[in-house]
Design a protein around this motif. Structure first.
Motif, PDB file in Angstrom:
ATOM      1  N   GLN A 150       0.831  -1.202   0.000  1.00 42.39           N
ATOM      2  CA  GLN A 150       0.000   0.000   0.000  1.00 42.39           C
ATOM      3  C   GLN A 150       0.871   1.260   0.000  1.00 42.39           C
ATOM      4  N   ARG A 151       2.018   1.195   0.675  1.00 45.64           N
ATOM      5  CA  ARG A 151       2.924   2.349   0.637  1.00 45.64           C
ATOM      6  C   ARG A 151       3.505   2.525  -0.769  1.00 45.64           C
ATOM      7  N   ALA A 152       3.779   1.405  -1.452  1.00 40.95           N
ATOM      8  CA  ALA A 152       4.254   1.508  -2.843  1.00 40.95           C
ATOM      9  C   ALA A 152       3.153   2.116  -3.725  1.00 40.95           C
ATOM     10  N   ALA A 153       1.894   1.729  -3.458  1.00 42.10           N
ATOM     11  CA  ALA A 153       0.779   2.279  -4.240  1.00 42.10           C
ATOM     12  C   ALA A 153       0.627   3.780  -3.988  1.00 42.10           C
ATOM     13  N   VAL A 154       0.864   4.203  -2.740  1.00 45.29           N
ATOM     14  CA  VAL A 154       0.809   5.634  -2.419  1.00 45.29           C
ATOM     15  C   VAL A 154       1.941   6.366  -3.165  1.00 45.29           C
ATOM     16  N   ALA A 155       3.126   5.757  -3.189  1.00 43.33           N
ATOM     17  CA  ALA A 155       4.252   6.366  -3.909  1.00 43.33           C
ATOM     18  C   ALA A 155       3.921   6.499  -5.393  1.00 43.33           C
ATOM     19  N   ARG A 156       3.324   5.459  -5.967  1.00 40.17           N
ATOM     20  CA  ARG A 156       2.952   5.515  -7.389  1.00 40.17           C
ATOM     21  C   ARG A 156       1.941   6.650  -7.632  1.00 40.17           C
ATOM     22  N   ALA A 157       0.991   6.811  -6.689  1.00 41.42           N
ATOM     23  CA  ALA A 157      -0.033   7.846  -6.863  1.00 41.42           C
ATOM     24  C   ALA A 157       0.555   9.247  -6.776  1.00 41.42           C
ATOM     25  N   LEU A 158       1.666   9.407  -6.029  1.00 42.65           N
ATOM     26  CA  LEU A 158       2.182  10.751  -5.761  1.00 42.65           C
ATOM     27  C   LEU A 158       3.412  11.124  -6.584  1.00 42.65           C
ATOM     28  N   VAL A 159       3.938  10.171  -7.364  1.00 46.94           N
ATOM     29  CA  VAL A 159       5.252  10.393  -7.985  1.00 46.94           C
ATOM     30  C   VAL A 159       5.226  11.515  -9.024  1.00 46.94           C
ATOM     31  N   ASN A 160       4.092  11.766  -9.640  1.00 47.25           N
ATOM     32  CA  ASN A 160       4.008  12.877 -10.610  1.00 47.25           C
ATOM     33  C   ASN A 160       3.593  14.184  -9.947  1.00 47.25           C
ATOM     34  N   ARG A 161       3.633  14.216  -8.611  1.00 49.20           N
ATOM     35  CA  ARG A 161       3.210  15.407  -7.862  1.00 49.20           C
ATOM     36  C   ARG A 161       1.870  15.930  -8.357  1.00 49.20           C
ATOM     37  N   PRO A 162       0.844  15.089  -8.271  1.00 50.88           N
ATOM     38  CA  PRO A 162      -0.460  15.480  -8.803  1.00 50.88           C
ATOM     39  C   PRO A 162      -1.089  16.581  -7.962  1.00 50.88           C
ATOM     40  N   ALA A 163      -2.073  17.278  -8.569  1.00 47.53           N
ATOM     41  CA  ALA A 163      -2.831  18.282  -7.815  1.00 47.53           C
ATOM     42  C   ALA A 163      -3.653  17.599  -6.732  1.00 47.53           C
ATOM     43  N   CYS A 164      -4.131  16.386  -7.031  1.00 47.93           N
ATOM     44  CA  CYS A 164      -5.054  15.736  -6.102  1.00 47.93           C
ATOM     45  C   CYS A 164      -4.899  14.223  -6.155  1.00 47.93           C
ATOM     46  N   VAL A 165      -4.938  13.599  -4.985  1.00 47.19           N
ATOM     47  CA  VAL A 165      -4.999  12.139  -4.903  1.00 47.19           C
ATOM     48  C   VAL A 165      -6.417  11.736  -4.511  1.00 47.19           C
ATOM     49  N   LEU A 166      -6.982  10.801  -5.274  1.00 47.94           N
ATOM     50  CA  LEU A 166      -8.308  10.262  -4.990  1.00 47.94           C
ATOM     51  C   LEU A 166      -8.124   8.867  -4.414  1.00 47.94           C
ATOM     52  N   GLY A 167      -8.638   8.649  -3.212  1.00 49.32           N
ATOM     53  CA  GLY A 167      -8.452   7.353  -2.553  1.00 49.32           C
ATOM     54  C   GLY A 167      -9.790   6.718  -2.239  1.00 49.32           C
ATOM     55  N   ASP A 168      -9.977   5.480  -2.686  1.00 50.01           N
ATOM     56  CA  ASP A 168     -11.206   4.738  -2.379  1.00 50.01           C
ATOM     57  C   ASP A 168     -10.857   3.688  -1.327  1.00 50.01           C
ATOM     58  N   GLU A 169     -11.162   3.968  -0.078  1.00 48.62           N
ATOM     59  CA  GLU A 169     -10.799   3.101   1.048  1.00 48.62           C
ATOM     60  C   GLU A 169      -9.313   2.715   0.977  1.00 48.62           C
ATOM     61  N   PRO A 170      -8.421   3.709   0.905  1.00 48.85           N
ATOM     62  CA  PRO A 170      -7.003   3.384   0.671  1.00 48.85           C
ATOM     63  C   PRO A 170      -6.363   2.580   1.800  1.00 48.85           C
ATOM     64  N   THR A 171      -6.969   2.592   2.983  1.00 51.84           N
ATOM     65  CA  THR A 171      -6.405   1.808   4.086  1.00 51.84           C
ATOM     66  C   THR A 171      -7.363   0.708   4.523  1.00 51.84           C
ATOM     67  N   GLY A 172      -8.411   0.455   3.715  1.00 52.72           N
ATOM     68  CA  GLY A 172      -9.481  -0.450   4.116  1.00 52.72           C
ATOM     69  C   GLY A 172      -9.080  -1.899   4.259  1.00 52.72           C
ATOM     70  N   ASN A 173      -7.957  -2.262   3.661  1.00 57.33           N
ATOM     71  CA  ASN A 173      -7.543  -3.653   3.664  1.00 57.33           C
ATOM     72  C   ASN A 173      -6.421  -3.913   4.672  1.00 57.33           C
ATOM     73  N   LEU A 174      -6.137  -2.922   5.531  1.00 57.54           N
ATOM     74  CA  LEU A 174      -4.983  -3.024   6.423  1.00 57.54           C
ATOM     75  C   LEU A 174      -5.440  -3.085   7.874  1.00 57.54           C
ATOM     76  N   ASP A 175      -4.633  -3.711   8.726  1.00 58.17           N
ATOM     77  CA  ASP A 175      -4.952  -3.684  10.161  1.00 58.17           C
ATOM     78  C   ASP A 175      -4.790  -2.246  10.670  1.00 58.17           C
ATOM     79  N   ASP A 176      -5.379  -1.956  11.836  1.00 56.68           N
ATOM     80  CA  ASP A 176      -5.460  -0.580  12.348  1.00 56.68           C
ATOM     81  C   ASP A 176      -4.117   0.132  12.382  1.00 56.68           C
ATOM     82  N   ARG A 177      -3.112  -0.573  12.872  1.00 63.35           N
ATOM     83  CA  ARG A 177      -1.827   0.103  13.044  1.00 63.35           C
ATOM     84  C   ARG A 177      -1.197   0.437  11.697  1.00 63.35           C
ATOM     85  N   THR A 178      -1.235  -0.531  10.777  1.00 67.55           N
ATOM     86  CA  THR A 178      -0.674  -0.308   9.451  1.00 67.55           C
ATOM     87  C   THR A 178      -1.476   0.768   8.721  1.00 67.55           C
TER      88      THR A 178
END
Ligand code: ADP
Ligand code: ADP
Length: 229
Positions: A150-178
């Motif tokens: 998921q951190r790699a996916a976040v890096a992929r989403a941000l690497v072009n320095r976009p104006a906006c990141v759209l996340g659909d339950e971006p942490t929904g598949n992770l345990d609370d701490r992660t």
């Protein structure tokens, strides 16, 4: 300025004779650098809204503006370029390409944007180091933990320095701490890069860390005071 704006947005799925609008006349404006949570019951239309904002689906009414550009004015190719340059996407499941390494996955949007392999590699490496994956550059998604993917996916989403990141339950598949760690990372990149965040989440503890929380209910977006989230 505005990162993303929806004006009088409407969506009705045509399913045989049954045509119920998911929403109609919906307005939303997200300023540059602003962070917004979208909450609401299952079926309220949160994913539909994100798809329209991201140009993955076409509204049946109204307009979406991304970084000041009216989406409906653009050709499919121009819309694709704008999405790659100005938007990042993070989903509940990482959607990394399984045959490619973490670094190659993060390089792809940079290469699609027309940069050289050297530049893509430098930017991808720097960002993966920033998200704590400097030691995982050559690993494929199947060789990473859920949080690392998921951190790699976040890096992929941000690497072009976009104006906006759209996340659909971006942490929904992770345990609370992660989930908390990945969320914190997105907030850090928001502060560093001034990238706006629009995140659909069920997790109210995470939602209330953002600038605004909007609830989608019966086709309307209502601002929820942060102390009531
Ligand atoms: P949420 O993300 O809030 O759970 P969705 O945007 O997925 O809500 O769905 C909103 C409504 O639109 C639901 O009633 C759903 O069944 C319907 N819907 C979503 N996608 C489609 C589709 N591709 N075709 C027909 N109806 C759809
Ligand atoms: P779901 O049924 O949960 O939407 P899918 O695997 O079909 O699952 O899609 C997962 C997500 O990937 C969806 O939000 C979908 O809209 C998105 N998606 C599909 N195609 C693309 C694309 N070309 N670019 C970015 N996101 C996409």
């Amino acid at each position: 300025g505005e990162a993303i704006r929806a004006e009088q947005l409407g969506k009705t799925y045509a399913e045989g004779k049954l045509r119920t609008p998911v929403f109609d006349g919906l307005d939303l404006s997200v300023r540059i650098g602003e962070t917004v949570a979208i909450i609401g019951a299952s079926g309220a239309g949160k994913s539909t809204l994100l798809h329209l904002l991201g140009g993955l689906d076409t509204p049946t009414a109204g307009e979406v503006y991304v970084a000041g550009q009216k989406m409906s004015d653009l050709s499919d190719a121009a819309r694709g370029q704008l999405r790659n340059r100005a938007l990042g996407f993070v989903y509940q499941f990482h959607h990394l390409l399984p045959e490619f390494t973490a670094l190659e996955n993060v390089m792809l949007p940079v290469l699609v944007g027309g940069a050289s392999v050297d530049e893509a590699s430098q930017r991808g490496t720097a960002l993966l180091e920033k998200v704590g994956l400097g030691h995982r550059l050559g690993h494929k998604p199947g060789e990473l933990s859920g949080g690392e993917r998921q951190r790699a996916a976040v890096a992929r989403a941000l690497v072009n320095r976009p104006a906006c990141v759209l996340g659909d339950e971006p942490t929904g598949n992770l345990d609370d701490r992660t989930a908390g760690g990945v969320f914190e990372l997105m907030l850090e990149l928001n502060r560093d890069q001034k990238t706006s965040l629009v995140l659909v989440t069920h997790d109210r503890r995470l939602a209330r860390q953002l600038d605004r929380v909007l609830e989608l209910h019966e086709g309307k977006l209502r601002e929820v005071p942060l102390n009531e989230v």
